[in-house]
Design an enzyme around this catalytic site. Structure first.
Site, PDB file in Angstrom:
ATOM      1  N   HIS A   1       7.554 -27.416   2.090  1.00 48.28           N
ATOM      2  CA  HIS A   1       6.572 -28.138   1.615  1.00 48.28           C
ATOM      3  C   HIS A   1       5.490 -27.839   0.723  1.00 48.28           C
ATOM      4  O   HIS A   1       4.727 -28.461   0.628  1.00 48.28           O
ATOM      5  CB  HIS A   1       6.207 -28.762   2.284  1.00 48.28           C
ATOM      6  CG  HIS A   1       7.206 -29.730   3.466  1.00 48.28           C
ATOM      7  ND1 HIS A   1       7.817 -31.042   3.568  1.00 48.28           N
ATOM      8  CD2 HIS A   1       7.384 -29.220   4.510  1.00 48.28           C
ATOM      9  CE1 HIS A   1       8.849 -31.416   3.966  1.00 48.28           C
ATOM     10  NE2 HIS A   1       9.241 -30.305   4.820  1.00 48.28           N
TER      11      HIS A   1
ATOM     12  N   GLU B   1       1.136  -0.755  -0.119  1.00 54.03           N
ATOM     13  CA  GLU B   1      -0.206   0.077  -0.307  1.00 54.03           C
ATOM     14  C   GLU B   1       0.885   1.074   0.056  1.00 54.03           C
ATOM     15  O   GLU B   1       0.401   2.453  -0.506  1.00 54.03           O
ATOM     16  CB  GLU B   1      -1.090  -0.054   1.152  1.00 54.03           C
ATOM     17  CG  GLU B   1      -2.336   1.278   1.010  1.00 54.03           C
ATOM     18  CD  GLU B   1      -3.412   0.477   2.410  1.00 54.03           C
ATOM     19  OE1 GLU B   1      -4.397   0.262   1.808  1.00 54.03           O
ATOM     20  OE2 GLU B   1      -3.017   1.290   3.712  1.00 54.03           O
TER      21      GLU B   1
ATOM     22  N   LYS C   1     -12.968   2.015  -2.880  1.00 51.46           N
ATOM     23  CA  LYS C   1     -14.059   2.378  -1.852  1.00 51.46           C
ATOM     24  C   LYS C   1     -15.671   2.939  -2.393  1.00 51.46           C
ATOM     25  O   LYS C   1     -17.031   2.820  -2.127  1.00 51.46           O
ATOM     26  CB  LYS C   1     -13.532   3.461  -0.514  1.00 51.46           C
ATOM     27  CG  LYS C   1     -12.670   2.390   0.550  1.00 51.46           C
ATOM     28  CD  LYS C   1     -12.282   3.860   1.646  1.00 51.46           C
ATOM     29  CE  LYS C   1     -11.244   3.044   2.565  1.00 51.46           C
ATOM     30  NZ  LYS C   1     -10.469   4.124   3.670  1.00 51.46           N
TER      31      LYS C   1
END
Length: 529
Positions: free
Chosen positions: A351, A322, A455
């Site tokens: 793994h 950000e 937003k």
């Protein structure tokens, strides 16, 4: 490079913080002295800009704001006496509130003490607190801490259901600077509704961490919440862990917040040095710049070999991505900067994706987070003379060597143990590294226009949904999707219209779809009831 030369390079580039016991090793980054020399003028500029930021300069020009998270751990740095007093007073309020809750001086109506805390927040109001909570969790915390960090109804129900039998002894801390963040507001309203359904007085359980005069502050004052603790407008969400945002939940859990601040202060002092080789944050920024050629061409893989630090990569995703992920630089040129961050923990990841890191596309550099102390309990040997911790250390060292053999660059950050002081220092180290790197690439690390765009798009979608429902309510016959989009004056958003009505239908909101789901354009929509 032969073994002797590599050993010498390790010693030449090793940083050690004597007070904190923290090492930063960038010897396995394959830069040469000429690269460092070329970058030194950029660091001269970056150090000066960081000095100005700490002195109170407008470091976030887009929002015309100072950037003051460094003042939180050393109030003497605050540029005015008023700000210094505010920092000291806020910390004292946090400590006093937590002490009163722990002692039962602030208590629920039906029990001598609170038992649980639900922390509601998103982004910087959640990622930092969750990381710290897991990193420093004790077996028997002062209060059990839970997080609502999304607007997912099932996720909210899961948390509220877990504390259902203890809701009468549960605090709810809502964290939002503006008080208008939809996800946080929704979580608070959902919690409030659950309290109401159980006949509990929500304000007697509610705490706000928010900006002065915000929507949330107004609600808290009007309803008589237990407490309101301030967020400062000069502290951004992703650098707010050592503000009230992170300190309130941590202190309620019983974490030593003064130690966190002390660790951060000690690291801040080390990263304030105007010398590349003796500044650990500058060493990280140098390595990031080299790895991605100053253009973010390689991903940052964070691999902590400690279960308690597993959430560090998620915390860094926001702090790094950000801050650095920007379309334009400070000169308003389009640059598309950023560094992608991912990771989980070692040796689990050996793994999972380490196979690709060693033999696949070399589009990354890796940071190992090493912790020297294995455990607090009694040592147990899984083989004669060998512990589980020896294996963990062996896997880290082996993976580091295996990657180096394939010319995969890596950094190693080593902590002596995981304590409040070490975690505070780790947060401060990366906050400073991000700030310095942002100066190197000339971007504003302290705004987030892309988040604001998202937003707004979400708000527009909710407005379109309300319009669609109203149209359907006033229409007696089923409407084709195309006609519905036209009536909603959104023909260019027909796919969004379709997805809105599909979601409403799936949740039994009165909307019904007729036709073949595999052919969305053929569907007809109606509203029942």
């Amino acid at each position: 490079m032969d073994a002797a030369a590599l050993w010498q390079r390790y010693q030449d580039w090793l940083y050690y913080h004597e007070q904190l016991g923290i090492y930063v090793d960038i010897s396995r980054m394959s830069f040469d002295d000429a690269f460092v020399e070329r970058l030194e003028p950029k660091f001269v500029k970056a150090f000066k800009e960081m000095d100005a930021l700490e002195a109170g300069a407008i470091a976030n020009p887009d929002e015309n704001r100072m950037v003051g998270h460094y003042w939180l751990r050393d109030s003497n740095l605050a540029p005015t006496p008023e700000l210094k007093k505010e920092i000291i007073t806020t910390l004292e309020k946090i400590e006093a509130f937590a002490a009163d809750v722990h002692a039962g001086r602030i208590k629920p109506a039906t029990a001598p003490r609170f038992t649980d805390v639900i922390s509601i927040g998103i982004g910087g109001s959640s990622l930092g607190p969750q990381f710290v909570s897991q990193a420093l969790a004790v077996l028997h915390p002062a209060l059990e801490l839970h997080f609502i960090d999304n607007t997912d109804p099932a996720g909210i129900d899961y948390i509220l259901d877990r504390v259902q039998d203890r809701l009468d002894t549960t605090l709810v801390v809502t964290i939002s600077k503006s008080g208008g963040t939809p996800e946080t507001r929704n979580g608070m309203l959902e919690a409030k509704n659950r309290f109401k359904n159980l006949g509990l007085d929500f304000p007697k359980h509610a705490v706000a961490v928010t900006g002065y005069g915000s929507k949330l502050a107004q609600i808290a004052e009007e309803e008589g919440w237990l407490a309101m603790l301030p967020m400062h407008d000069w502290v951004g969400g992703r650098t707010s862990e050592l503000s009230a945002v992170g300190l309130v939940p941590a202190s309620l859990q019983g974490i030593a917040i003064r130690e966190m601040l002390a660790g951060a202060k000690a690291m801040d002092e080390a990263t304030r040095v105007h010398d590349l080789k003796t500044n650990p944050a500058a060493l990280l920024a140098l390595s990031w710049y080299f790895a991605g050629e100053g253009a973010g061409k390689k991903d940052m893989v964070i691999l902590p070999y400690k279960d308690s630090l597993m959430l560090f990569s998620r915390y860094l995703q926001q702090l790094v991505m950000e801050s650095l992920g920007k379309e334009k630089d400070l000169d308003d040129k389009i640059v598309h900067q950023g560094i992608a961050v991912y990771g989980n923990k070692g040796s689990t990841d050996q793994h999972a994706y380490v196979q690709e890191l060693r033999e696949g596309i070399p589009n990354f550099f890796l940071t190992f987070i090493e912790v020297l102390k294995d455990r607090d309990g009694t040592r147990f040997e899984v083989e004669p003379g060998v512990t589980s911790g020896d294996y963990l250390s062996g896997f880290l060292l082996g993976t580091r060597e295996a990657l180096y053999e394939k010319r995969r660059d890596s950094i190693t950050v080593t902590l002596p143990e995981v304590t409040s002081k070490q975690v505070g220092a780790l947060i401060a180290l990366y906050e400073r590294a991000v700030g310095l790197y942002a100066s190197l690439i000339n971007v504003n690390a302290y705004h987030q226009p892309g988040v604001e765009a998202g937003k707004k798009a979400a708000t527009d979608t909710i407005a379109l949904q309300n319009k669609i429902v109203q149209i359907l309510r006033n229409t007696l016959t089923p409407l084709p999707i195309t006609s519905l989009a036209d009536k909603a004056e959104a023909p260019d958003k027909i796919e969004t219209v379709y997805k809105i009505v599909r979601h409403l239908a799936a949740n039994k909101r009165g909307v019904e779809l007729y036709g073949n789901p595999a052919e969305p354009g053929s569907l007809q929509v109606t509203l029942k009831g």
